[in-house]
Design an enzyme around this catalytic site. Structure first.
Site, mmCIF file in Angstrom:
data_model
loop_
_atom_site.group_PDB
_atom_site.id
_atom_site.type_symbol
_atom_site.label_atom_id
_atom_site.label_comp_id
_atom_site.label_asym_id
_atom_site.label_seq_id
_atom_site.Cartn_x
_atom_site.Cartn_y
_atom_site.Cartn_z
ATOM 1 C CE LYS A 81 -24.741 -56.574 -26.688
ATOM 2 N NZ LYS A 81 -24.906 -54.825 -27.251
HETATM 3 C C1 E4P Z 1 -23.570 -52.840 -27.144
HETATM 4 O O1 E4P Z 1 -23.276 -53.694 -27.741
HETATM 5 C C2 E4P Z 1 -24.549 -51.443 -27.089
HETATM 6 O O2 E4P Z 1 -25.758 -51.889 -28.057
HETATM 7 C C3 E4P Z 1 -24.185 -50.182 -27.304
HETATM 8 O O3 E4P Z 1 -23.343 -50.063 -28.085
HETATM 9 C C4 E4P Z 1 -24.832 -49.211 -26.147
HETATM 10 O O4 E4P Z 1 -24.546 -48.143 -26.410
HETATM 11 P P1 E4P Z 1 -25.493 -46.515 -25.899
HETATM 12 O O5 E4P Z 1 -24.789 -46.218 -24.567
HETATM 13 O O6 E4P Z 1 -25.029 -46.126 -26.577
HETATM 14 O O7 E4P Z 1 -26.279 -47.321 -25.412
#
Ligand code: E4P
Length: 220
Positions: free
Chosen positions: A84
């Site tokens: 990522k």
């Molecule tokens: C996506 O890959 C993120 O890990 C995640 O969906 C973030 O979610 P949040 O906004 O609930 O922290």
């Protein structure tokens, strides 16, 4: 639409995999931190070993050079790793370098179509649009998902859209309608998706009718 689990919790991942509907996992530094002061590499490798699909895990560096170095290291951890990279300008540069080396990138923290245009152009395999966080600030997260899907289809680009930051089952439903390739869901939402009171009432009624006439609980 494929389902990924948005967690680093082994128990939850094991259960999701057992259900046979979890096609991948996404994590981020906050998600991994929820598991305590873990050995990052070991935990990610354990997840990769049981998940039948891509496992996204994130770099921490902020400049392209650091991101690329971290990503190259992370990419060695397992076959199904996806790195990522945040949707910053440095992230675009890092994504271009990594995609050129055949390392799969999940272009994350995406909030606009413009960011997705750059991510897809840089060669990201996945792009994570944070629906819940957009909704939190009064925007329509799922409308952006739909725009990105339409954009990718129109130009026949291979990147896949992950509807991320999913907060409730309604988000899964609208993600599917918006054409998201993937929704990455918290474990709690995965459990909520199957729930309907009429299903439970139906199961009980079938069993009651059977029991009354047959005088037993079993089929035979
Ligand atoms: C996506 O890959 C993120 O890990 C995640 O969906 C973030 O979610 P949040 O906004 O609930 O922290």
């Amino acid at each position: 639409m494929k389902l990924f689990l948005d967690t680093a919790n082994m128990e939850h991942i094991r259960h999701g995999v057992r259900l046979g509907v979890v096609a991948g996992v996404t994590t981020n530094p906050s998600i991994v931190s929820r598991e305590g002061k873990v050995d990052y590499r070991k935990l990610v490798q354990e997840i990769c070993s049981i998940v039948p699909g891509p496992v996204s895990t994130e770099v921490l560096g902020q400049d392209a050079r650091t991101m690329v170095a971290e990503a190259r290291e992370i990419a060695k951890w397992a076959e199904n790793i996806v790195v990522k990279i945040p949707a910053s300008l440095e992230g675009v540069e890092a994504t271009s370098v990594l995609a050129g080396e055949g390392i799969k990138v999940n272009f994350t923290l995406c909030f606009t179509l413009n960011q997705a245009v750059l991510g897809a152009g840089a060669g990201a395999a996945f792009m994570s649009l944070f629906v819940g966080r957009l909704d939190d600030v009064g925007e329509d997260g799922m409308a952006v998902v739909a725009d990105i899907v339409e954009y990718l289809e129109y130009y026949q680009l291979p990147s896949q859209v992950i509807a991320a930051s999913i907060r409730h089952p309604q988000h899964c439903l609208t993600a599917a309608k918006a054409g998201a390739h993937i929704a990455t869901v918290p474990y709690k939402v995965l459990l909520q998706m199957i729930q309907h009171p009429l299903t439970n009432i139906g199961i009980e009624r079938f069993r009651d009718d059977w029991r009354k006439v047959m005088g037993r609980e079993e089929l035979s």
